[in-house]
Design a protein around this motif. Structure first.
Motif, PDB file in Angstrom:
ATOM      1  N   GLN A   1       0.816  -1.206   0.000  1.00 25.32           N
ATOM      2  CA  GLN A   1       0.000   0.000   0.000  1.00 25.32           C
ATOM      3  C   GLN A   1       0.860   1.269   0.000  1.00 25.32           C
ATOM      4  OE1 GLN A   1      -2.363   1.621  -1.005  1.00 25.32           O
ATOM      5  NE2 GLN A   1      -4.095   1.079   0.325  1.00 25.32           N
ATOM      6  N   HIS A   2       0.317   2.318  -0.618  1.00 28.12           N
ATOM      7  CA  HIS A   2       0.948   3.638  -0.590  1.00 28.12           C
ATOM      8  C   HIS A   2       0.975   4.123   0.853  1.00 28.12           C
ATOM      9  CE1 HIS A   2       1.884   7.807  -1.370  1.00 28.12           C
ATOM     10  NE2 HIS A   2       1.937   7.591  -2.687  1.00 28.12           N
ATOM     11  N   ARG A   3       2.145   4.551   1.308  1.00 33.61           N
ATOM     12  CA  ARG A   3       2.304   4.897   2.720  1.00 33.61           C
ATOM     13  C   ARG A   3       1.417   6.065   3.145  1.00 33.61           C
ATOM     14  NH1 ARG A   3       4.551   0.671   1.636  1.00 33.61           N
ATOM     15  NH2 ARG A   3       6.577   0.007   2.453  1.00 33.61           N
ATOM     16  N   ASP A   4       1.152   6.998   2.240  1.00 32.53           N
ATOM     17  CA  ASP A   4       0.376   8.180   2.621  1.00 32.53           C
ATOM     18  C   ASP A   4      -1.095   7.859   2.846  1.00 32.53           C
ATOM     19  OD1 ASP A   4       2.583   9.819   2.595  1.00 32.53           O
ATOM     20  OD2 ASP A   4       2.299  10.471   0.518  1.00 32.53           O
ATOM     21  N   ILE A   5      -1.685   7.069   1.948  1.00 33.62           N
ATOM     22  CA  ILE A   5      -3.100   6.751   2.141  1.00 33.62           C
ATOM     23  C   ILE A   5      -3.275   5.818   3.339  1.00 33.62           C
ATOM     24  CG2 ILE A   5      -3.202   4.756   0.580  1.00 33.62           C
ATOM     25  CD1 ILE A   5      -5.984   5.785  -0.314  1.00 33.62           C
ATOM     26  N   PHE A   6      -2.284   4.983   3.613  1.00 29.27           N
ATOM     27  CA  PHE A   6      -2.373   4.154   4.813  1.00 29.27           C
ATOM     28  C   PHE A   6      -2.256   5.016   6.067  1.00 29.27           C
ATOM     29  CE2 PHE A   6      -0.922   1.418   8.218  1.00 29.27           C
ATOM     30  CZ  PHE A   6      -1.785   0.338   8.101  1.00 29.27           C
ATOM     31  N   HIS A   7      -1.380   6.005   6.042  1.00 35.73           N
ATOM     32  CA  HIS A   7      -1.216   6.928   7.172  1.00 35.73           C
ATOM     33  C   HIS A   7      -2.526   7.645   7.502  1.00 35.73           C
ATOM     34  CE1 HIS A   7       0.703  10.075   9.644  1.00 35.73           C
ATOM     35  NE2 HIS A   7       0.031  10.951   8.937  1.00 35.73           N
ATOM     36  N   LEU A   8      -3.334   7.896   6.485  1.00 41.81           N
ATOM     37  CA  LEU A   8      -4.564   8.663   6.670  1.00 41.81           C
ATOM     38  C   LEU A   8      -5.810   7.795   6.866  1.00 41.81           C
ATOM     39  CD1 LEU A   8      -3.894  11.352   3.928  1.00 41.81           C
ATOM     40  CD2 LEU A   8      -3.808  11.727   6.402  1.00 41.81           C
ATOM     41  N   THR A   9      -5.741   6.516   6.502  1.00 44.84           N
ATOM     42  CA  THR A   9      -6.951   5.685   6.551  1.00 44.84           C
ATOM     43  C   THR A   9      -6.773   4.338   7.248  1.00 44.84           C
ATOM     44  OG1 THR A   9      -6.516   4.565   4.433  1.00 44.84           O
ATOM     45  CG2 THR A   9      -7.713   6.677   4.355  1.00 44.84           C
ATOM     46  N   GLY A  10      -5.566   3.771   7.201  1.00 45.94           N
ATOM     47  CA  GLY A  10      -5.379   2.420   7.709  1.00 45.94           C
ATOM     48  C   GLY A  10      -5.874   1.350   6.749  1.00 45.94           C
ATOM     49  N   ILE A  11      -6.236   1.731   5.530  1.00 47.19           N
ATOM     50  CA  ILE A  11      -6.746   0.787   4.541  1.00 47.19           C
ATOM     51  C   ILE A  11      -5.590   0.214   3.728  1.00 47.19           C
ATOM     52  CG2 ILE A  11      -8.237   0.481   2.528  1.00 47.19           C
ATOM     53  CD1 ILE A  11      -9.761   0.955   5.114  1.00 47.19           C
ATOM     54  N   ASP A  12      -5.471  -1.098   3.716  1.00 48.84           N
ATOM     55  CA  ASP A  12      -4.388  -1.770   3.012  1.00 48.84           C
ATOM     56  C   ASP A  12      -4.974  -2.601   1.867  1.00 48.84           C
ATOM     57  OD1 ASP A  12      -1.953  -2.774   2.309  1.00 48.84           O
ATOM     58  OD2 ASP A  12      -1.796  -4.178   3.981  1.00 48.84           O
ATOM     59  N   GLN A  13      -5.524  -1.895   0.875  1.00 47.91           N
ATOM     60  CA  GLN A  13      -6.176  -2.575  -0.241  1.00 47.91           C
ATOM     61  C   GLN A  13      -6.031  -1.740  -1.510  1.00 47.91           C
ATOM     62  OE1 GLN A  13     -10.031  -4.842   0.219  1.00 47.91           O
ATOM     63  NE2 GLN A  13     -10.831  -3.164  -1.016  1.00 47.91           N
TER      64      GLN A  13
ATOM     65  N   LEU B   1       2.584  16.202   4.300  1.00 43.23           N
ATOM     66  CA  LEU B   1       2.645  14.852   4.856  1.00 43.23           C
ATOM     67  C   LEU B   1       4.063  14.455   5.254  1.00 43.23           C
ATOM     68  CD1 LEU B   1       0.105  12.881   2.674  1.00 43.23           C
ATOM     69  CD2 LEU B   1      -0.063  13.430   5.096  1.00 43.23           C
ATOM     70  N   GLN B   2       5.061  14.949   4.532  1.00 46.16           N
ATOM     71  CA  GLN B   2       6.437  14.630   4.919  1.00 46.16           C
ATOM     72  C   GLN B   2       6.735  15.152   6.318  1.00 46.16           C
ATOM     73  OE1 GLN B   2       9.737  15.365   2.341  1.00 46.16           O
ATOM     74  NE2 GLN B   2       8.731  14.525   0.538  1.00 46.16           N
ATOM     75  N   ARG B   3       6.319  16.368   6.582  1.00 45.42           N
ATOM     76  CA  ARG B   3       6.535  16.933   7.927  1.00 45.42           C
ATOM     77  C   ARG B   3       5.673  16.207   8.957  1.00 45.42           C
ATOM     78  NH1 ARG B   3       6.525  21.695   4.801  1.00 45.42           N
ATOM     79  NH2 ARG B   3       4.328  22.070   5.257  1.00 45.42           N
ATOM     80  N   GLN B   4       4.427  15.924   8.591  1.00 49.62           N
ATOM     81  CA  GLN B   4       3.501  15.290   9.529  1.00 49.62           C
ATOM     82  C   GLN B   4       3.939  13.870   9.872  1.00 49.62           C
ATOM     83  OE1 GLN B   4      -0.741  15.945   8.902  1.00 49.62           O
ATOM     84  NE2 GLN B   4      -1.151  13.767   9.221  1.00 49.62           N
ATOM     85  N   ARG B   5       4.344  13.105   8.883  1.00 49.45           N
ATOM     86  CA  ARG B   5       4.710  11.705   9.116  1.00 49.45           C
ATOM     87  C   ARG B   5       6.053  11.557   9.816  1.00 49.45           C
ATOM     88  NH1 ARG B   5       4.571   8.430   3.808  1.00 49.45           N
ATOM     89  NH2 ARG B   5       5.538   6.974   5.275  1.00 49.45           N
ATOM     90  N   SER B   6       6.869  12.612   9.820  1.00 51.89           N
ATOM     91  CA  SER B   6       8.172  12.534  10.483  1.00 51.89           C
ATOM     92  C   SER B   6       8.043  12.537  12.004  1.00 51.89           C
ATOM     93  CB  SER B   6       9.063  13.699  10.037  1.00 51.89           C
ATOM     94  OG  SER B   6       8.538  14.941  10.490  1.00 51.89           O
TER      95      SER B   6
END
Length: 285
Positions: free
Chosen positions: A116-128, A240-245
């Motif tokens: 999964q794309h790391r950004d959409i997983f970071h925002l949703t938890g959806i791994d599909q 998102l780069q700043r947020q996910r860090s």
């Protein structure tokens, strides 16, 4: 029937009797045929060992002091908070889009495992695969402030690929109430696009990014800007780069868990590595 016999397995039985291992615990067997032993007897002697501290997966023996623990899912409130933090940083009267990754083919009928794309997983938890997240914070309608689009499963998909997430399951994982199938995306976008000035697109422009492959996100952006050329465009990735860090404690716990699984995997393989032992001999350990 599995009979727990021998010194080591008596210890395992004792753990069940004294309550260290729950009486209703599940036991998993892995059966292997030694290389070169094609003509084996039909009678086999089975050795049984718990596979990990969770008694579910991984490596280990009774002497590893395993514990009974429940598999803990990531709390959806983490993803709700991640979306909130992102939405507070984008311009007013705008909408943001995030796409899942593709499933990449390696032959006519084979694919690589999905990542999964790391950004959409970071925002949703959806791994599909075939998932789109739409965030529209200024909406006056609560139902359109956060919308998740997922792939619709059918009988063919269930047989050949397995069951996909239902709307209820996607809601439980992400905390998003408005969930539609991917076929509804263009109609819903059309109704929202006329009300906003800016599209936030999620193109990875990291200084080390150098991929010749056109991703699903790339194709989506090309289609979007061609379909709606009059809209302003802004970038989600710097936010998102700043947020996910900055990691939430729950994220740190997940990283620790992943590191622990990796460590156990390496330690398990090291028990079998020696001269004249090849990869094929240990690949199914």
């Amino acid at each position: 029937m599995v009979q727990f016999s021998g010194t080591e397995f008596t210890e395992l039985s004792k753990s069940v009797a004294d309550g260290t291992i729950a009486s209703d615990a599940k036991y998993y067997l892995r059966l292997y045929e030694a290389e070169g032993n094609a003509e084996l007897s039909t009678n086999y002697k089975l050795a049984v060992q718990p596979l990990s501290e969770a008694w579910v997966e991984g490596t280990g023996k009774f002497s590893d002091n395993p514990k009974n623990i429940n598999d803990k899912k990531i709390d959806k409130n983490l993803f709700i908070k991640n979306r909130y933090n992102f939405k507070t940083k984008i311009d007013p009267n705008s909408v943001a889009f995030f796409n899942s990754n593709d499933i990449y083919p390696i032959s006519a009928d084979s694919t690589l495992p999905f990542e999964q794309h790391r950004d959409i997983f970071h925002l949703t938890g959806i791994d599909q695969e075939e998932t789109i997240l739409l965030l529209y914070p200024p909406s006056k309608d609560d139902k359109t402030r956060e919308i998740l689009f997922i792939r619709k499963s059918d009988n063919h998909t269930k047989v050949w690929e397995g069951e996909k997430l239902s709307k209820k399951q996607a809601n439980e994982l992400s905390g998003i109430d408005s969930i539609y199938f991917i076929d509804d995306f263009k109609d819903i976008l059309s109704s929202i696009a006329t009300k906003v000035d800016t599209f936030y697109i999620n193109k990875n422009e990291h200084y080390r990014a150098n991929s010749p492959v056109e991703t699903r996100e790339d194709r989506f952006i090309s289609w979007l800007l061609k379909k709606y050329p009059a809209h302003n465009v802004a970038k989600s990735n710097p936010i998102l780069q700043r947020q996910r860090s900055i990691k939430h404690p729950d994220e740190i716990d997940q990283i620790k868990k992943a590191c622990n699984i990796t460590r156990k995997g390496f330690n398990r393989v090291l028990e079998f590595i020696k001269p004249n032992v090849w990869e094929l001999s240990i690949i199914h350990i």
